[in-house]
Enzyme design. Structure first.
Site, PDB file in Angstrom:
ATOM      1  CG  HIS A   1      39.789  38.667  47.920  1.00  0.00           C
ATOM      2  ND1 HIS A   1      39.615  39.981  48.308  1.00  0.00           N
ATOM      3  CD2 HIS A   1      38.573  38.096  47.974  1.00  0.00           C
ATOM      4  CE1 HIS A   1      38.337  40.175  48.572  1.00  0.00           C
ATOM      5  NE2 HIS A   1      37.683  39.063  48.388  1.00  0.00           N
TER       6      HIS A   1
ATOM      7  CG  HIS B   1      45.718  38.747  28.508  1.00  0.00           C
ATOM      8  ND1 HIS B   1      44.947  39.752  29.040  1.00  0.00           N
ATOM      9  CD2 HIS B   1      45.704  38.923  27.161  1.00  0.00           C
ATOM     10  CE1 HIS B   1      44.497  40.514  28.043  1.00  0.00           C
ATOM     11  NE2 HIS B   1      44.947  40.035  26.913  1.00  0.00           N
TER      12      HIS B   1
ATOM     13  CB  ILE C   1      42.838  31.083  29.867  1.00  0.00           C
ATOM     14  CG1 ILE C   1      43.910  30.127  29.345  1.00  0.00           C
ATOM     15  CG2 ILE C   1      41.655  30.283  30.381  1.00  0.00           C
ATOM     16  CD1 ILE C   1      44.475  29.230  30.432  1.00  0.00           C
TER      17      ILE C   1
ATOM     18  CB  THR D   1      42.461  43.465  35.559  1.00  0.00           C
ATOM     19  OG1 THR D   1      42.987  43.099  36.823  1.00  0.00           O
ATOM     20  CG2 THR D   1      42.345  44.968  35.491  1.00  0.00           C
ATOM     21  CB  SER D   2      41.647  41.273  30.768  1.00  0.00           C
ATOM     22  OG  SER D   2      41.118  39.964  30.767  1.00  0.00           O
TER      23      SER D   2
ATOM     24  N   GLY E   1      40.442  51.984  35.777  1.00  0.00           N
ATOM     25  CA  GLY E   1      41.739  51.362  36.083  1.00  0.00           C
ATOM     26  C   GLY E   1      42.752  52.356  36.624  1.00  0.00           C
TER      27      GLY E   1
ATOM     28  N   GLY F   1      47.403  43.126  27.013  1.00  0.00           N
ATOM     29  CA  GLY F   1      46.082  43.751  26.839  1.00  0.00           C
ATOM     30  C   GLY F   1      46.058  44.630  25.599  1.00  0.00           C
TER      31      GLY F   1
END
Lengths: 573, 573
Positions: A217, A399, A401, A442-443, A484, A556
């Site tokens: 990826h 982040h 969007i 990740t978020s 995480g 975040g």
């Protein structure tokens, strides 16, 4: 590039429909993926594999007699949700437990892990073997951090052959782990693939160059060099893999191994055969006996230009299981008597749409949670550009969007839940799935984890107390840190979440009502988010960019503090 | 593009070596290609397939129990030589004759045809079925002109299943022809592939466009349009194929067909499944029952971006044969008991290098023929640029270089033949193979045909008379006209060859010695070559360029007249 699609949003669903139409003799569709359409022996372990789509024949092409019992199919290159994993397991279960196997990626580890917990809670034994064959992805002292690539196949095949042979779940786990520890792969890439509807590739390798160890990826590799000759590539791959002979192999001379030479999409068969010619010479010269090798496309990434070599070091048991017959859409070996078709109407397929019964109090709490999600959506709508700019300093700027996509989906799911009288736990579960499914990145996964933690804590039965909320948020913090692998001070959302959770728990324990406790915790959260300015990120891929983010807060952490503050009025009511 | 190779010249040989190493359980290598490494039932028909390389799994990946007995493997996208075909047939023969099957391309038709004649001369019954499934390549009133593409597989599979079932050669031919007439394909292309070592693709399609009916080697298609959605592509392909329902199908409603959706290299599985979804809907809505479809890579062109849809209309017998088990490296179906391995040492593999015994007179004639070939090489060396310029007016300008490559190889082969005391017939056969192998293109094939015709006429036993030479050249003319389907006046080499042959025959019949007769014929040849200035080409792909070539002579005719004149001093001696 990917050229043939309709609405890119439906690509995976439509590909799955076409796949099942073409292979109805072997597979049938269930919510979340596919299972065998042929009957399996009752009382045998079910092997369920899966991961993101775009890697055909992984994963759906590997379902069939002698291979996997089911495959969970996420969106393109995205982990399936825990609900999808659960659904496929329920449908594939033969009464002797489930082995889950997949490549070792954070999202998959999380979601398969959540599904496992749920299955065990419901009395279905379930174990996990995450495949870790990619030697380029971490050092040999950190095997657990390695990614899974084409070596997926060896672990799946061994697990499935053992299940077919009537091994207990414990024994299936034993041989699958043995296969996992005896499988080593190394890959190279010449160029990335383009997702349907995208204007550019997921990543690029400069023309004329080869990226060594680059992930399927686009995960970072170990080096870049000029494209070598086929023979030189064979020598590069073989020499690296021969540096890592697994424990338990006395001497290479006389050892047995299977060899997989995998094309990732647009490196074609003739090229692979030219490379394999030299691989075969080198391994044979080293005294290795090659057992039933595979040269072709086993794990692809759409039309990515790349290839990988896998060595699977055999012992007597693994050799027997490797050679056992199999009959899946994209992998057939030996001779098998065709099993009769299943009765699809008798499948234990969970009704994904069903809303479990809930108490009146929990339904009322769910309505408040929906309002909290609406407030969350409004503040993110308002701040989307600011969050994007903050993220662009040291990240890829998505982040804002991503948060927006996630929360919009979560609000819609919550609205649906409220209209159908769901309890608090169910509403949060539906919102969690919608958020992580739609947000990506990740978020998205982290917000899915947090909402899920709250869902499990609140449930659908009780009227949630302030202590329940505080406990749910503490669980959210713990789950996010476990998922995480972030610690305090790593400049992540955890730096704001931890003080928020701590103050909330303390205030509630001291007898504050929820609104008061929340206000105190929110202040601490905001202060901590601002203070992330002074921290330096410690983890993840963005390490070389750490310097750039000095003096700016973590996006975040900022999102969390904005959301926490935006929810205050809902709690005050 | 093709990235992994060593010396591009060895690409096919090395790929074959790697392929055989990976699939030793199913195939073994023989001069010219591969055959099954498993024992076949004695007294059954052998099915030998083949064509150019670069199309894996066609052709070598389709050799194995229940499928082909052998595959002849030419160079990349180039027909194998007649010698290669002959070798594979001799090794694959089970004592009940050979069915040859391949896609209908001129070079393959020629070389498989020559091998067939030789096998029959040696008492091995042999028949040919050239596959003609590509509806875009010629109208339905000219089926014999159509090319073979992915529909190759249906004809091969039916022939092989019939052979496996013990059908006689006549019966195998009957069902294979039936399969051929009931198979229709249509392809589209988005971009071409790049040969190993080449700087640019074999051909291009403009970005964002799709070429409808473009051949797998870049042969002209029927139209160009914007890249459609997957559903629209499905509708385009299905609607075209449904316009050509073969004879013998009463009504689509209730009819049975198999469906092949083939990817040519870098259109990947998920995309194919999205297209297949709609194909399946459309055909099912039309009332067709789909039997054991295939979606994947069946006939590729390295990493060409393209796809094709094939409908194979079944009757009861064809359905039974289609469903029969098979176990080839790249095509497996059903359940087969593994046959024991063959004893490779007992194979009837012709010694390619052996020189058959010849009379002293024929050996002496061979030495003269070698001098004639040397004279030919010298004149071509001298005129290579002039011929190139002539060809560039209406062609691709490679006539000079192609002639040079061919004649250099032919002279070397002739030198080898002379040094080993070959007769005239053997020397000419070796020169013919070397010329057509190395020259490539139409002129290479034509010079191969001419030298072969002379080889067959002269043989190795007799002292060739002037009448024998005249007869050999008349045969060469007839064979070239049959091969190229060119008539007098079409502005080809035939326009110079026909008067040359006629005058030579007349003069020899009138009692002239060879030198005198040759001089008269050479004059007629030169005059005729010059006169091609006034002709307009009537055939082939270059039709739109016809106007450009007005007023210039045909380069093939010019070459011939130059060569004929250059040989005169050799004959005079």
């Amino acid at each position: 590039m990917t050229r043939l699609y309709n609405d890119p949003v439906n690509f995976v669903d439509e590909a799955t429909e076409g796949f099942v139409a073409a292979h109805a003799q072997r597979v049938c569709q269930v919510p979340g993926g596919v299972i065998r359409s042929t009957r399996s022996e009752p009382g045998t372990v079910a092997v369920v594999i899966g991961g993101g789509s775009g890697h055909y024949p992984a994963f759906a092409g590997l379902v069939g007699q002698g291979l996997a019992h089911g495959a969970v199919m996420g969106n393109l290159f995205a982990s399936p949700s825990a609900q999808q994993v659960y659904n496929v397991c329920k449908a594939a279960n033969n009464g002797a437990g489930v082995l889950l196997s997949f490549g070792n990626y954070a999202g998959d580890v999380l979601h398969f892990g959540q599904a496992r917990e749920r299955l065990i809670r419901e009395g279905i034994p379930c174990e996990i073997v995450a495949v870790i064959d990619d030697v380029s992805s971490a050092g040999r002292e950190e095997l657990h951090k390695r990614r899974g690539i084409a070596g997926d196949l060896t672990v799946f095949k061994i697990a499935a052959a053992a299940a077919e042979a009537g091994y207990s779940l414990e024994e299936v786990v034993r041989v699958s782990r043995a296969a996992n520890l005896r499988t080593r792969s190394m890959g190279v890439a010449f160029d990335g693939c383009t997702l349907p509807g995208s204007k550019d590739a997921l990543f690029h390798v400069p023309a004329g160059k080869m990226a060594v160890g680059l992930g399927i990826h686009g995960e970072p590799g170990i080096s870049e060099q000029d494209v070598p000759s086929a023979d030189d590539l064979a020598e590069l791959l073989v020499s690296h893999l021969m540096e890592e002979i697994p424990d338990g192999i006395g001497s290479v001379k006389g050892a047995k191994a299977s060899v997989l030479l995998n094309g990732l999409g647009s490196i074609k068969y003739e090229e692979l055969f030219v490379v394999y010619r030299r691989v075969n010479q080198l391994l044979t010269e080293a005294g290795l006996e090659i057992v039933e090798p595979e040269v072709g496309e086993l794990v692809t990434s759409l039309d990515m230009a790349g290839a990988s070599l896998t060595l699977f070091w055999l012992d007597e048991e693994l050799e027997r299981l490797w050679k056992a017959p199999a009959d899946a859409p994209a992998y057939r070996k030996g001779s098998l008597e065709a099993a009769p078709p299943i009765d699809a109407s008798a499948l234990d397929i969970p009704d994904v749409d069903a809303i479990p019964p809930a108490s009146e109090a929990s339904i009322a709490a769910a309505r408040c949670l929906y309002q909290a999600l609406s407030a969350t959506r409004r503040i993110i709508d308002q701040k989307v550009e600011e969050l994007g700019r903050l993220d662009a300093i040291a990240g890829d700027g998505d982040h804002g969007i991503g948060m927006q996509r996630g929360v919009v989906a979560a609000e819609l799911a919550a609205e649906d839940a409220v209209s159908r009288s769901a309890g608090a736990g169910t509403l949060l579960r539906m919102a969690a799935e919608a958020w992580s499914d739609r947000a990506g990145g990740t978020s998205g996964a982290i917000w899915g984890v947090m909402l899920n933690a709250l869902s499990v804590t609140l449930g659908d039965d009780d009227d949630p107390t302030p202590a329940d909320y505080a406990e749910g948020i503490a669980k959210a913090k713990n789950d996010v840190m476990a998922f995480g692998k972030a610690k305090l001070g790593d400049k992540t959302l955890v730096d704001a979440l931890a003080p928020f959770s701590e103050i909330l728990e303390q205030a509630v324990a001291a007898g504050d009502d929820l609104a008061t406790a929340w206000r105190k915790a929110a202040e601490a959260c905001e202060a901590a988010a601002t203070a992330t300015c002074e921290l330096r990120p410690k983890m993840g891929r963005a390490r070389p960019l750490a310097e750039k983010s000095l003096g700016t807060p973590d996006p975040g952490a900022v999102s969390l503090s904005l959301i926490v503050a935006a929810i205050q009025p809902v709690i005050d009511r």
